[in-house]
Enzyme design. Structure first.
Site, PDB file in Angstrom:
ATOM      1  N   ARG A 124      52.617  46.237  48.089  1.00  0.00           N
ATOM      2  CA  ARG A 124      51.202  46.541  48.364  1.00  0.00           C
ATOM      3  C   ARG A 124      50.662  47.690  47.515  1.00  0.00           C
ATOM      4  O   ARG A 124      49.777  48.425  47.951  1.00  0.00           O
ATOM      5  CB  ARG A 124      50.980  46.828  49.845  1.00  0.00           C
ATOM      6  CG  ARG A 124      51.307  45.643  50.746  1.00  0.00           C
ATOM      7  CD  ARG A 124      50.725  45.768  52.129  1.00  0.00           C
ATOM      8  NE  ARG A 124      51.227  44.683  52.980  1.00  0.00           N
ATOM      9  CZ  ARG A 124      52.339  44.763  53.715  1.00  0.00           C
ATOM     10  NH1 ARG A 124      53.046  45.881  53.725  1.00  0.00           N
ATOM     11  NH2 ARG A 124      52.731  43.739  54.440  1.00  0.00           N
ATOM     12  N   LYS A 146      40.033  46.899  37.215  1.00  0.00           N
ATOM     13  CA  LYS A 146      39.962  45.464  37.491  1.00  0.00           C
ATOM     14  C   LYS A 146      41.215  44.797  36.946  1.00  0.00           C
ATOM     15  O   LYS A 146      41.580  44.995  35.783  1.00  0.00           O
ATOM     16  CB  LYS A 146      38.738  44.850  36.800  1.00  0.00           C
ATOM     17  CG  LYS A 146      37.461  45.004  37.571  1.00  0.00           C
ATOM     18  CD  LYS A 146      36.424  44.041  36.989  1.00  0.00           C
ATOM     19  CE  LYS A 146      35.089  44.155  37.676  1.00  0.00           C
ATOM     20  NZ  LYS A 146      34.126  43.173  37.118  1.00  0.00           N
ATOM     21  N   GLU A 188      32.910  44.482  22.506  1.00  0.00           N
ATOM     22  CA  GLU A 188      32.822  45.214  23.784  1.00  0.00           C
ATOM     23  C   GLU A 188      32.383  46.663  23.558  1.00  0.00           C
ATOM     24  O   GLU A 188      31.784  47.273  24.448  1.00  0.00           O
ATOM     25  CB  GLU A 188      34.174  45.185  24.524  1.00  0.00           C
ATOM     26  CG  GLU A 188      34.594  43.808  25.015  1.00  0.00           C
ATOM     27  CD  GLU A 188      34.007  43.413  26.379  1.00  0.00           C
ATOM     28  OE1 GLU A 188      33.138  44.128  26.906  1.00  0.00           O
ATOM     29  OE2 GLU A 188      34.435  42.365  26.910  1.00  0.00           O
ATOM     30  N   LYS A 229      32.212  53.629  30.018  1.00  0.00           N
ATOM     31  CA  LYS A 229      32.790  52.808  31.079  1.00  0.00           C
ATOM     32  C   LYS A 229      33.199  53.672  32.275  1.00  0.00           C
ATOM     33  O   LYS A 229      32.971  53.300  33.435  1.00  0.00           O
ATOM     34  CB  LYS A 229      33.995  52.025  30.569  1.00  0.00           C
ATOM     35  CG  LYS A 229      34.636  51.205  31.676  1.00  0.00           C
ATOM     36  CD  LYS A 229      35.158  49.882  31.246  1.00  0.00           C
ATOM     37  CE  LYS A 229      35.543  49.045  32.453  1.00  0.00           C
ATOM     38  NZ  LYS A 229      36.187  47.797  32.100  1.00  0.00           N
ATOM     39  N   GLU A 239      32.224  47.402  42.132  1.00  0.00           N
ATOM     40  CA  GLU A 239      31.179  46.475  41.691  1.00  0.00           C
ATOM     41  C   GLU A 239      30.296  45.988  42.821  1.00  0.00           C
ATOM     42  O   GLU A 239      30.083  44.797  42.992  1.00  0.00           O
ATOM     43  CB  GLU A 239      31.802  45.278  40.948  1.00  0.00           C
ATOM     44  CG  GLU A 239      30.757  44.521  40.130  1.00  0.00           C
ATOM     45  CD  GLU A 239      31.367  43.464  39.211  1.00  0.00           C
ATOM     46  OE1 GLU A 239      32.598  43.288  39.239  1.00  0.00           O
ATOM     47  OE2 GLU A 239      30.603  42.855  38.459  1.00  0.00           O
ATOM     48  N   ARG A 243      27.907  48.540  38.517  1.00  0.00           N
ATOM     49  CA  ARG A 243      29.018  48.154  37.652  1.00  0.00           C
ATOM     50  C   ARG A 243      28.798  46.779  37.034  1.00  0.00           C
ATOM     51  O   ARG A 243      29.338  46.469  35.977  1.00  0.00           O
ATOM     52  CB  ARG A 243      30.333  48.185  38.431  1.00  0.00           C
ATOM     53  CG  ARG A 243      31.535  47.865  37.564  1.00  0.00           C
ATOM     54  CD  ARG A 243      32.843  48.268  38.185  1.00  0.00           C
ATOM     55  NE  ARG A 243      33.941  47.834  37.337  1.00  0.00           N
ATOM     56  CZ  ARG A 243      35.191  48.234  37.453  1.00  0.00           C
ATOM     57  NH1 ARG A 243      35.512  49.102  38.389  1.00  0.00           N
ATOM     58  NH2 ARG A 243      36.121  47.801  36.640  1.00  0.00           N
ATOM     59  N   ASN A 247      28.914  43.547  32.841  1.00  0.00           N
ATOM     60  CA  ASN A 247      29.026  42.120  32.577  1.00  0.00           C
ATOM     61  C   ASN A 247      28.009  41.627  31.555  1.00  0.00           C
ATOM     62  O   ASN A 247      27.905  40.414  31.338  1.00  0.00           O
ATOM     63  CB  ASN A 247      28.866  41.333  33.884  1.00  0.00           C
ATOM     64  CG  ASN A 247      30.015  41.600  34.828  1.00  0.00           C
ATOM     65  OD1 ASN A 247      31.162  41.714  34.396  1.00  0.00           O
ATOM     66  ND2 ASN A 247      29.709  41.719  36.105  1.00  0.00           N
ATOM     67  N   HIS A 250      28.725  38.636  29.581  1.00  0.00           N
ATOM     68  CA  HIS A 250      29.920  38.008  30.139  1.00  0.00           C
ATOM     69  C   HIS A 250      29.647  36.735  30.918  1.00  0.00           C
ATOM     70  O   HIS A 250      30.524  35.890  31.045  1.00  0.00           O
ATOM     71  CB  HIS A 250      30.680  38.997  31.023  1.00  0.00           C
ATOM     72  CG  HIS A 250      31.476  39.990  30.226  1.00  0.00           C
ATOM     73  ND1 HIS A 250      30.893  40.877  29.345  1.00  0.00           N
ATOM     74  CD2 HIS A 250      32.815  40.216  30.156  1.00  0.00           C
ATOM     75  CE1 HIS A 250      31.834  41.614  28.786  1.00  0.00           C
ATOM     76  NE2 HIS A 250      33.007  41.242  29.255  1.00  0.00           N
ATOM     77  N   HIS A 254      31.921  34.021  29.630  1.00  0.00           N
ATOM     78  CA  HIS A 254      32.968  33.367  30.424  1.00  0.00           C
ATOM     79  C   HIS A 254      32.773  31.857  30.463  1.00  0.00           C
ATOM     80  O   HIS A 254      33.739  31.098  30.418  1.00  0.00           O
ATOM     81  CB  HIS A 254      32.969  33.914  31.855  1.00  0.00           C
ATOM     82  CG  HIS A 254      33.592  35.277  31.974  1.00  0.00           C
ATOM     83  ND1 HIS A 254      33.425  36.080  33.079  1.00  0.00           N
ATOM     84  CD2 HIS A 254      34.388  35.965  31.127  1.00  0.00           C
ATOM     85  CE1 HIS A 254      34.090  37.211  32.906  1.00  0.00           C
ATOM     86  NE2 HIS A 254      34.673  37.166  31.727  1.00  0.00           N
ATOM     87  N   HIS A 269      37.956  36.188  23.876  1.00  0.00           N
ATOM     88  CA  HIS A 269      37.040  36.787  24.844  1.00  0.00           C
ATOM     89  C   HIS A 269      35.921  37.596  24.181  1.00  0.00           C
ATOM     90  O   HIS A 269      34.741  37.419  24.494  1.00  0.00           O
ATOM     91  CB  HIS A 269      37.838  37.656  25.818  1.00  0.00           C
ATOM     92  CG  HIS A 269      36.988  38.395  26.806  1.00  0.00           C
ATOM     93  ND1 HIS A 269      36.291  37.758  27.811  1.00  0.00           N
ATOM     94  CD2 HIS A 269      36.686  39.720  26.928  1.00  0.00           C
ATOM     95  CE1 HIS A 269      35.620  38.647  28.508  1.00  0.00           C
ATOM     96  NE2 HIS A 269      35.841  39.851  28.004  1.00  0.00           N
TER      97      HIS A 269
END
Lengths: 371, 371
Positions: A124, A146, A188, A229, A239, A243, A247, A250, A254, A269
């Site tokens: 965990r 992330k 990016e 960032k 997010e 945040r 994206n 993105h 994506h 990407h």
């Protein structure tokens, strides 16, 4: 002795440093030992990166008295999958690492996302260090916590938020990066200028050649990107708000990665993000939110460094606009069925647009497919 | 109209209610709709529970205007695995649920742990509601946010902390629980008395027959157990300190579950905990920490309700003490190689004992295997 720039990600008890500079791989052991005394380590990496950098970091850990176990995964996006995740988790457990031991991600975004997810779920949550070896990972995926894997339903749909304890961005390792990968990471970097730092975008327009050449300008660009960032992540770790600005480019990006089957020979990407940012700026102009001058300036800069900006730049053909819209709707940045996009009022003036009508997106995609 | 007891788990922005009472399944829809307006739902359950309770909760959701998709997993501990996790995750994504939609766990500890893990990783965290249908799950696993699956290396070694938004403990569903399962859950109920509530242990000694019979005493016992757990979780959500007390009986218990191959025909979790608690009290007496009177009292009560207390109570034979010690050392409650146990100074006086010598444990296990 080398010096490094340090950027602090301000997340209270989860705060951590990003170190940026040359020869940080050689210092990895001492930096980790100073922050996590007594920890043992698992180093997750892929075959390509292992050949170039694993020995360096292993020696550094050894010199600092850290016992390390290397765990190799296949190179490529396909490793962001449940089967490879299970393999990595089992290898960490087989090495008998405990909660306060450390998982080190040595590689690009794939290795970082996969390793961070594994570190987030073994017992965990284990301690985690990012050693990003691509520009993309240094300016984006290694910062912010992330983590995740892909599924048949889309990219990064499964994962956890799990912050690293330390990020070591060795800018020297980028010297061995293939030019196409460097450009993808540069996309990016540009993103942060387009979100809310117009002066950084202008600086990149003027200095991109020095960034590509290496040296001081490169370190400055990476540090600026990480600072941008870190600011966003500190404001909105999970997010729930701002945040989502990260994206930018993105949602389209994506969908394009999904539409090309995550085939990196066709699209990586950062290239998807480059096209996505260009489309987001064009779409904003079409919706009369921004001047056409802005999208032209964005496209000109991306093209100058050799990045794609149009759907037709992707080799091998794309599905129709209907299908692309389905990929967008399945993307995780969908809230209660409404389409959410990051749009812009101009360079450095991005914002979160909710309830964008699907019909507008569809018409825009149809036109974009013709260009 | 039914009334329910409400216990608040005080975790600031992650705080949530546990409702305890009869006929809560019929109220599930309205309770969820009131707390998560507009959410759609995936109901994770197993075949056994589905046959008894799925229609009730589906009708309740429908009446409250909540769209629900049922996802069935095989009954049994084997479902706490990577392959079943992947199946559940894929089914949630196939239902196109979003971050603010809700995963409902309808079942015992297996369904709860598995579903909570899935909810914790789909889109990096979806809302989650526990509807525990066993006593074990009502008093233990549904409260506190621990989720996870098993691996070849041991039980619950992979998972996340992911708090539910609501727990609905319908005490009426326990009427259909097999007696062996009820006893197993009762072991975890006793645990809270043994940790730090000696008066609750004494109450159980006096009233256990009424708890087994149902009605008011049962609800009181479940509410006391949930309150005890909520207090510990609120103090130490991520088990960096006190929360480890909840592992009383679990270090031995998990090792026994592993040693019997998680074969529920031989040993279920609560039975392992019952034996583990008896052993922890015996071991504490052997180390001169507590009086032998205490372990005799604990064993007498567990035996009175029909729970096992000795290694020889497990059918089918066990491996030797060396191997049992290995299972203990691989258990997650190991810190930097030292053996950590929850030991006691008497009924209701448990404490975290670090650096317990492995040689003492080994000798104790050797003797225990002879009893």
């Amino acid at each position: 002795m080398t010096t490094a720039r340090t950027i602090r990600v301000g997340l209270e008890e989860r705060a951590y440093d990003i170190l940026i500079g040359r020869n940080l791989l050689e210092r990895a052991g001492q930096e980790i030992a100073a922050r996590m005394p007594g920890a043992r380590a698992a180093i997750i990496t892929d075959a390509n990166v292992a050949a170039l950098h694993l020995a360096t970091i292993e020696e550094s850990l050894k010199a600092a008295g850290i016992q390390g176990t290397a765990i190799r995964v296949p190179a490529g996006e396909q490793s962001k999958s449940f089967p490879v995740l299970e393999t990595v988790v089992d290898a960490i457990l087989a090495a008998r690492l405990e909660r306060r031991d450390v998982v080190i991600a040595l590689g690009g975004g794939v290795v970082g996302d996969l390793s961070g997810f594994a570190a987030g779920i073994v017992r965990r949550g284990m301690d985690f260090v990012q050693v990003p070896t691509t520009l993309l990972a240094q300016v984006d995926s290694s910062v912010g916590g992330k983590t995740g894997i892909n599924t048949a339903h889309g990219k990064n749909l499964v994962g956890v938020f799990h912050q690293p304890k330390l990020v070591l961005a060795d800018t020297g390792v980028l010297d061995t990066l293939p030019p196409r990968e460097f450009r993808a990471g540069y996309a990016e970097t540009v993103k942060y200028g387009l979100i809310d730092r117009p002066e950084f975008f202008a600086w990149l327009e003027a200095n991109w050649q020095e960034v590509f050449a290496g040296g001081e300008a490169r370190e400055h660009a990476i540090a600026e990107a990480c600072r941008a960032k870190a600011d966003v992540v500190a404001r909105d770790e999970r997010e729930s708000g701002d945040r989502a600005l990260l994206n930018l480019g993105h949602t389209f990006g994506h969908a394009l990665e999904a539409a090309t089957g995550y085939d990196s020979s066709r699209l990586v990407h950062g290239e998807g993000v480059a096209i996505g940012m260009a489309l987001a700026h064009r779409f904003s102009a079409r919706l009369n939110l921004a001047s056409p001058d802005d999208y032209q300036r964005v496209e000109a800069h991306l093209r100058a460094v050799g990045l794609p900006t149009k759907l037709s730049d992707i080799p091998g053909g794309l599905p129709g606009a209907d299908r692309l819209l389905e990929y967008i709707a399945q993307d995780k940045k969908v809230s209660r069925g409404a389409l959410t996009f990051i749009l812009t009022r101009g360079i450095g003036q991005s914002f979160i647009a909710k309830d964008v009508p699907a019909s507008e997106v569809l018409a825009f995609l149809e036109d974009s497919l013709k260009q």
